[in-house]
Design a protein around this motif. Structure first.
Motif, PDB file in Angstrom:
ATOM      1  N   ILE A  92     -11.363  14.708  -7.231  1.00 22.15           N
ATOM      2  CA  ILE A  92     -10.571  15.052  -6.044  1.00 22.15           C
ATOM      3  C   ILE A  92     -10.311  13.801  -5.203  1.00 22.15           C
ATOM      4  N   TRP A  93     -11.331  12.981  -5.062  1.00 22.41           N
ATOM      5  CA  TRP A  93     -11.252  11.762  -4.246  1.00 22.41           C
ATOM      6  C   TRP A  93     -10.222  10.772  -4.792  1.00 22.41           C
ATOM      7  N   HIS A  94     -10.207  10.581  -6.088  1.00 21.10           N
ATOM      8  CA  HIS A  94      -9.332   9.581  -6.709  1.00 21.10           C
ATOM      9  C   HIS A  94      -7.851   9.849  -6.441  1.00 21.10           C
ATOM     10  N   PRO A  95      -7.334  11.066  -6.641  1.00 20.98           N
ATOM     11  CA  PRO A  95      -5.918  11.286  -6.313  1.00 20.98           C
ATOM     12  C   PRO A  95      -5.607  11.099  -4.823  1.00 20.98           C
ATOM     13  N   MET A  96      -6.571  11.438  -3.971  1.00 20.85           N
ATOM     14  CA  MET A  96      -6.361  11.195  -2.535  1.00 20.85           C
ATOM     15  C   MET A  96      -6.197   9.704  -2.269  1.00 20.85           C
ATOM     16  N   GLN A  97      -6.998   8.902  -2.933  1.00 20.52           N
ATOM     17  CA  GLN A  97      -6.893   7.452  -2.769  1.00 20.52           C
ATOM     18  C   GLN A  97      -5.525   6.966  -3.233  1.00 20.52           C
ATOM     19  N   LEU A  98      -5.062   7.479  -4.345  1.00 16.38           N
ATOM     20  CA  LEU A  98      -3.773   7.047  -4.881  1.00 16.38           C
ATOM     21  C   LEU A  98      -2.619   7.409  -3.947  1.00 16.38           C
ATOM     22  N   VAL A  99      -2.626   8.627  -3.430  1.00 18.84           N
ATOM     23  CA  VAL A  99      -1.548   9.075  -2.544  1.00 18.84           C
ATOM     24  C   VAL A  99      -1.569   8.283  -1.237  1.00 18.84           C
ATOM     25  N   LEU A 100      -2.726   8.165  -0.632  1.00 16.37           N
ATOM     26  CA  LEU A 100      -2.836   7.434   0.626  1.00 16.37           C
ATOM     27  C   LEU A 100      -2.518   5.948   0.435  1.00 16.37           C
ATOM     28  N   GLY A 101      -3.007   5.361  -0.637  1.00 16.21           N
ATOM     29  CA  GLY A 101      -2.725   3.952  -0.916  1.00 16.21           C
ATOM     30  C   GLY A 101      -1.253   3.700  -1.169  1.00 16.21           C
ATOM     31  N   THR A 102      -0.600   4.619  -1.871  1.00 13.80           N
ATOM     32  CA  THR A 102       0.830   4.485  -2.137  1.00 13.80           C
ATOM     33  C   THR A 102       1.630   4.583  -0.846  1.00 13.80           C
ATOM     34  N   ALA A 103       1.219   5.468   0.043  1.00 18.38           N
ATOM     35  CA  ALA A 103       1.923   5.613   1.318  1.00 18.38           C
ATOM     36  C   ALA A 103       1.713   4.386   2.214  1.00 18.38           C
ATOM     37  N   MET A 104       0.563   3.783   2.135  1.00 15.68           N
ATOM     38  CA  MET A 104       0.248   2.651   3.000  1.00 15.68           C
ATOM     39  C   MET A 104       0.741   1.307   2.470  1.00 15.68           C
ATOM     40  N   PRO A 163       3.604  -0.123   1.415  1.00 17.19           N
ATOM     41  CA  PRO A 163       4.741  -0.838   2.025  1.00 17.19           C
ATOM     42  C   PRO A 163       4.446  -1.354   3.433  1.00 17.19           C
ATOM     43  N   ARG A 164       3.714  -0.579   4.205  1.00 19.28           N
ATOM     44  CA  ARG A 164       3.378  -1.012   5.569  1.00 19.28           C
ATOM     45  C   ARG A 164       2.427  -2.201   5.548  1.00 19.28           C
ATOM     46  N   VAL A 165       1.460  -2.159   4.661  1.00 19.57           N
ATOM     47  CA  VAL A 165       0.515  -3.272   4.564  1.00 19.57           C
ATOM     48  C   VAL A 165       1.237  -4.526   4.078  1.00 19.57           C
ATOM     49  N   ALA A 166       2.147  -4.368   3.118  1.00 16.89           N
ATOM     50  CA  ALA A 166       2.919  -5.517   2.623  1.00 16.89           C
ATOM     51  C   ALA A 166       3.783  -6.113   3.735  1.00 16.89           C
ATOM     52  N   ALA A 167       4.391  -5.259   4.557  1.00 14.89           N
ATOM     53  CA  ALA A 167       5.199  -5.757   5.680  1.00 14.89           C
ATOM     54  C   ALA A 167       4.321  -6.482   6.691  1.00 14.89           C
ATOM     55  N   TYR A 168       3.122  -5.966   6.937  1.00 15.93           N
ATOM     56  CA  TYR A 168       2.183  -6.632   7.846  1.00 15.93           C
ATOM     57  C   TYR A 168       1.829  -8.022   7.316  1.00 15.93           C
ATOM     58  N   VAL A 169       1.507  -8.108   6.016  1.00 18.14           N
ATOM     59  CA  VAL A 169       1.119  -9.392   5.423  1.00 18.14           C
ATOM     60  C   VAL A 169       2.259 -10.399   5.564  1.00 18.14           C
ATOM     61  N   LYS A 170       3.467  -9.971   5.265  1.00 18.97           N
ATOM     62  CA  LYS A 170       4.619 -10.876   5.350  1.00 18.97           C
ATOM     63  C   LYS A 170       4.851 -11.333   6.796  1.00 18.97           C
ATOM     64  N   ARG A 171       4.805 -10.390   7.734  1.00 17.54           N
ATOM     65  CA  ARG A 171       5.015 -10.722   9.141  1.00 17.54           C
ATOM     66  C   ARG A 171       3.916 -11.654   9.657  1.00 17.54           C
TER      67      ARG A 171
END
Length: 129
Positions: free
Chosen positions: A61-73, A75-83
């Motif tokens: 159960i935990w693993h798919p939650m990690q995948l969904v949350l990580g996938t949603a986050m 692009p935002r984390v990548a934009a933060y790193v670039k900025r």
């Protein structure tokens, strides 16, 4: 999962202030554990136990939650790193080119002093003539 990610992000931002790539890597590395590691470990620990399937259920159960949350986050984390990298680069170039930049209050104060100096020199010139 969200609490652990917030805690990891906060600590990583404190510890690795000027390394945004390391912050992003640490966020996912600290909080994401995989089925590939968990299932063999559970099977090794509870080898002869008939309930081994139930022991793997939380991980499944935990693993798919990690995948969904990580996938949603991601692009935002990548934009933060670039900025953040752009900010750090600009900051380093600014310090190298003209030294530390004065803040707005210091600039305002310097402008006022220059105006007063100009006014005083103007008065001195008029009185001296």
């Amino acid at each position: 999962l969200s609490f652990v990610m917030v805690l990891a992000w906060t600590l990583l931002r404190i510890l690795f202030r000027n390394e945004p790539k390391l912050q992003a890597m640490g966020l996912f590395g600290c909080t994401h554990k995989t089925v590939a590691m968990g299932v063999p470990l559970i099977n090794a620990i509870y080898e002869d136990n008939p309930m081994v399937g139930l022991y793997t259920l939380p991980l499944l159960i935990w693993h798919p939650m990690q995948l969904v949350l990580g996938t949603a986050m991601a692009p935002r984390v990548a934009a933060y790193v670039k900025r953040r990298e752009t900010e750090l680069t600009n900051q380093q170039q600014g310090e190298v080119e003209d030294g530390p930049r004065p803040d707005e209050n210091t600039q305002l104060l310097m402008e006022q002093l220059m105006e007063l100096d100009a006014a005083a020199n103007g008065n001195a010139t008029e009185n001296g003539s």
